[in-house]
Design a protein around this motif. Structure first.
Motif, PDB file in Angstrom:
ATOM      1  N   ASP A 351       0.840  -1.193   0.000  1.00 37.31           N
ATOM      2  CA  ASP A 351       0.000   0.000   0.000  1.00 37.31           C
ATOM      3  C   ASP A 351       0.876   1.245   0.000  1.00 37.31           C
ATOM      4  OD1 ASP A 351      -2.320   1.584   0.187  1.00 37.31           O
ATOM      5  OD2 ASP A 351      -2.253   1.592   2.376  1.00 37.31           O
ATOM      6  N   THR A 375      -2.934  -2.012  -3.160  1.00 35.16           N
ATOM      7  CA  THR A 375      -4.153  -1.279  -2.780  1.00 35.16           C
ATOM      8  C   THR A 375      -3.983   0.227  -2.991  1.00 35.16           C
ATOM      9  OG1 THR A 375      -3.447  -1.105  -0.475  1.00 35.16           O
ATOM     10  CG2 THR A 375      -4.733  -3.051  -1.067  1.00 35.16           C
ATOM     11  N   HIS A 377      -4.677   4.246  -3.965  1.00 37.15           N
ATOM     12  CA  HIS A 377      -5.722   5.240  -4.179  1.00 37.15           C
ATOM     13  C   HIS A 377      -5.524   5.789  -5.599  1.00 37.15           C
ATOM     14  CE1 HIS A 377      -2.856   8.491  -3.732  1.00 37.15           C
ATOM     15  NE2 HIS A 377      -2.695   8.317  -2.421  1.00 37.15           N
ATOM     16  N   PRO A 378      -6.435   6.611  -6.130  1.00 36.24           N
ATOM     17  CA  PRO A 378      -6.374   6.982  -7.557  1.00 36.24           C
ATOM     18  C   PRO A 378      -5.029   7.528  -8.028  1.00 36.24           C
ATOM     19  CG  PRO A 378      -8.479   7.632  -6.648  1.00 36.24           C
ATOM     20  CD  PRO A 378      -7.668   7.124  -5.498  1.00 36.24           C
ATOM     21  N   LYS A 379      -4.406   8.403  -7.259  1.00 33.19           N
ATOM     22  CA  LYS A 379      -3.147   8.988  -7.717  1.00 33.19           C
ATOM     23  C   LYS A 379      -2.036   7.953  -7.725  1.00 33.19           C
ATOM     24  CE  LYS A 379      -1.481  12.663  -9.490  1.00 33.19           C
ATOM     25  NZ  LYS A 379      -2.088  13.209 -10.726  1.00 33.19           N
ATOM     26  N   GLU A 380      -2.024   7.066  -6.722  1.00 31.29           N
ATOM     27  CA  GLU A 380      -1.027   5.995  -6.701  1.00 31.29           C
ATOM     28  C   GLU A 380      -1.229   5.045  -7.869  1.00 31.29           C
ATOM     29  OE1 GLU A 380      -0.670   6.065  -1.805  1.00 31.29           O
ATOM     30  OE2 GLU A 380      -1.895   4.538  -2.810  1.00 31.29           O
ATOM     31  N   LYS A 412      -9.475   1.535  -5.042  1.00 35.63           N
ATOM     32  CA  LYS A 412     -10.272   2.068  -3.941  1.00 35.63           C
ATOM     33  C   LYS A 412     -11.182   3.196  -4.420  1.00 35.63           C
ATOM     34  CE  LYS A 412      -6.546   2.530  -1.270  1.00 35.63           C
ATOM     35  NZ  LYS A 412      -5.609   2.625  -0.129  1.00 35.63           N
ATOM     36  N   GLY A 413     -12.406   3.218  -3.892  1.00 33.70           N
ATOM     37  CA  GLY A 413     -13.354   4.254  -4.257  1.00 33.70           C
ATOM     38  C   GLY A 413     -14.707   3.969  -3.645  1.00 33.70           C
ATOM     39  N   THR A 416     -15.436   0.120  -4.327  1.00 31.95           N
ATOM     40  CA  THR A 416     -14.094  -0.424  -4.523  1.00 31.95           C
ATOM     41  C   THR A 416     -14.162  -1.638  -5.443  1.00 31.95           C
ATOM     42  OG1 THR A 416     -13.221   0.398  -2.437  1.00 31.95           O
ATOM     43  CG2 THR A 416     -12.159  -1.545  -3.357  1.00 31.95           C
ATOM     44  N   SER A 435     -13.714   8.654   3.521  1.00 34.01           N
ATOM     45  CA  SER A 435     -12.819   9.661   2.917  1.00 34.01           C
ATOM     46  C   SER A 435     -12.094  10.401   4.033  1.00 34.01           C
ATOM     47  CB  SER A 435     -13.636  10.631   2.062  1.00 34.01           C
ATOM     48  OG  SER A 435     -14.344   9.943   1.059  1.00 34.01           O
ATOM     49  N   SER A 439      -7.873   5.527   6.548  1.00 32.06           N
ATOM     50  CA  SER A 439      -8.805   4.434   6.225  1.00 32.06           C
ATOM     51  C   SER A 439      -8.145   3.409   5.302  1.00 32.06           C
ATOM     52  CB  SER A 439     -10.096   4.976   5.608  1.00 32.06           C
ATOM     53  OG  SER A 439      -9.846   5.622   4.378  1.00 32.06           O
ATOM     54  N   GLY A 440      -7.255   3.864   4.411  1.00 30.44           N
ATOM     55  CA  GLY A 440      -6.526   2.928   3.557  1.00 30.44           C
ATOM     56  C   GLY A 440      -5.541   2.081   4.340  1.00 30.44           C
TER      57      GLY A 440
END
Length: 520
Positions: A351, A375, A377-380, A412-413, A416, A435, A439-440
């Motif tokens: 992550d 896992t 997030h959008p930018k990663e 993730k979203g 998910t 959000s 949480s991630g």
């Protein structure tokens, strides 16, 4: 729940007609009747004006069946034909003749903007203009009709799919589709109900069973599956009376840097709360006291460096390793991770900065064990696979990446989506309260803890993502979206497990009927 493609739905319709020895018109009658039953159960004869807009294909035929039954039952119905082509389907024409036999108020033909009817905010609009087969842009006047629907602010119910949408590509013009308050979808929901760019076109959805062939439904493999309680309950592993912590694995969480020890604390707590037998956390020296104080259940190993991880050396045999939470991307940390990967045999959950390291040095991807879990997030995710044109392009690029490196990607979203090869698993739990910072990290810990106690990587992800969201759904009832924090998700994990075995509450009227039956 399987999410059938439009091609599979067409195949299912055809097989159902053949195997049940019914015509396509009979199947359309069945579909329209199910929509009528849904509306009638809720309206109970209320005389709210219902405006039914029918296209000239099979979706329009469904609308005509609905209109006919509503008229026969005494509802206040006005039917319109959206005359957008010269081609009419056979079943549409049959039902057009049938509705003319039950009312003198024949459907009104619409062919331009001057034909648009007056609709009030308290009226109901039923959208039966286009179905799943639409493969071209809508005419300008039809687009204006859809905008007319929105401008009236009337409740809009779409049949099968909001008209104007495609099942496999994103609209360039958001005004060229119906924005539905509710969609009644045949056989299964559609993938577009769950993608960030297309979910906005329907606020809620529900599946209607129109009696498609059961063998077809059970044996057909689909690209996507929707994950809810029914799907994850069989994954639950009960514990025996004489079980002990050694049977539930040893999770190793590697991460943290100066100022980011909280991230590994959250992940470690989540791993233990998800069911890992033991948790060891590997961190820089600066985190030793904070972690031991705030989370006494964890064991702690430290790097020789005070502020970052520069070498990953331990004498334990972890069942699974979670890496990257708060670890940073210092060159020494990257080198330590590379050295670790060359010798590691344990399953991996990666992550945050772990993903950023892989994006910086893509050669490391070849060192990942099969079924490693990422896992982002959008930018990663963007750093990992590059930019994408739209949500469908994103899914295709993730599938290619997953197959190339034999890994599992968790996008993730709000819904998910877990991707493994060509398969998509769409989660149904969670809320905007997630959000929030950390949480991630909690999700990484939960998935790590699930693998630790014996779940295969893919089922650990599917189950873990569900529990993460369900815990947040339970917690948000006490804290609200704004005040939900990552620690609450861990605190409510136990209730999320218990919730797996709770029976859904019956509506008051059903409970009363059951009580009356019991009393004789």
């Amino acid at each position: 729940m399987k999410l059938f493609s439009k091609e599979q739905i067409y195949q299912g319709d055809k097989l159902t007609a053949e195997r049940q020895k019914i015509s396509s018109t009979d199947l359309m009658e069945r579909a329209g009747m199910q929509i009528f039953n849904w509306i009638h159960m809720r309206m109970q004869g209320a005389q709210v004006p219902i405006h039914i807009f029918c296209g000239i294909g099979n979706n329009g035929g469904d609308g005509l069946v609905l209109a006919r039954h509503l008229i026969l039952d005494g509802y206040n119905v006005k039917t319109y034909i959206v005359n957008c082509s010269d081609k009419r389907s056979k079943d549409f024409l049959i039902n057009y003749d049938r509705i003319k036999n039950v009312t003198k108020d024949w459907p009104t033909l619409l062919s331009c903007t001057e034909d648009f009817p007056e609709i009030h905010q308290d009226d109901i609009i039923v959208d039966a203009v286009f179905g799943i087969g639409l493969n071209r842009p809508v005419d300008d006047w039809v687009k204006s009709l859809f905008m007319h629907f929105r401008n009236t602010k009337a409740f809009t119910l779409s049949i099968d799919i909001p008209s104007g949408l495609n099942t496999d590509k994103i609209l360039e013009d958001e005004d060229a589709a119906v924005w539905a308050g509710y969609t009644l979808s045949f056989a299964s929901p559609k993938l577009i109900f769950f993608l960030p760019e297309t979910a906005k076109y329907t606020v809620q959805w529900e599946v209607l069973d129109i009696g498609l062939d059961q063998e077809f439904l059970y044996t057909t493999n689909t690209e996507a599956e929707l994950i809810g309680k029914h799907e994850v309950l069989p994954l639950y592993k009960p514990r025996e009376k004489f079980s002990h912590k050694g049977q539930f694995g040893h999770s190793l969480i590697i991460g943290g840097s100066y100022g980011k020890i909280g991230a590994v604390t959250l992940a470690s707590r989540a791993a233990l709360s998800a069911g890992a037998g033991l948790v060891t956390t590997y961190i820089p020296k600066c985190g030793y006291v904070p972690l031991q104080t705030s989370f006494p259940e964890a064991m702690v190993l430290t790097d020789v460096n005070e502020e970052i991880i520069t070498a990953i050396k331990f004498d334990i045999e972890p069942t699974v390793v979670g890496f990257g939470i708060g670890v940073g991307t210092n060159t020494k940390t990257i080198n330590a991770f590379e050295a670790f990967l060359k010798n590691n045999k344990a399953p991996l959950v990666i992550d945050a900065d772990g993903i950023n390291i892989l994006a910086k040095k893509k050669a490391l991807l070849k060192l990942l064990p099969e079924k490693s879990i990422l896992t982002p997030h959008p930018k990663e995710l963007e750093r990992l696979i590059g930019t994408w044109k739209d949500d469908f392009d994103k899914l295709e690029k993730v599938k290619v990446f997953s197959k190339k490196y034999a890994c599992i990607i968790v996008i993730k979203g709000a819904n998910t989506i877990t991707v493994f090869g060509d398969k998509l698993y769409i989660n149904t739990t969670g809320n905007p309260g997630l959000s929030t910072a950390g949480s991630g990290d909690v999700l990484t810990g939960i998935i790590t803890g699930m693998i630790s106690q014996g779940h295969e990587p893919l089922e650990a992800v599917v189950f873990g993502v569900y529990l993460h969201g369900r815990s947040a759904d339970i917690a948000v009832e006490n804290f609200g979206y704004q005040s939900l924090i990552a620690s609450h998700v861990i605190d409510y994990l136990g209730e999320a497990f218990i919730d797996l075995f709770k029976q859904p509450e019956q509506p008051a009227e059903v409970a009363e009927q059951e009580k009356e039956k019991e009393q004789g």
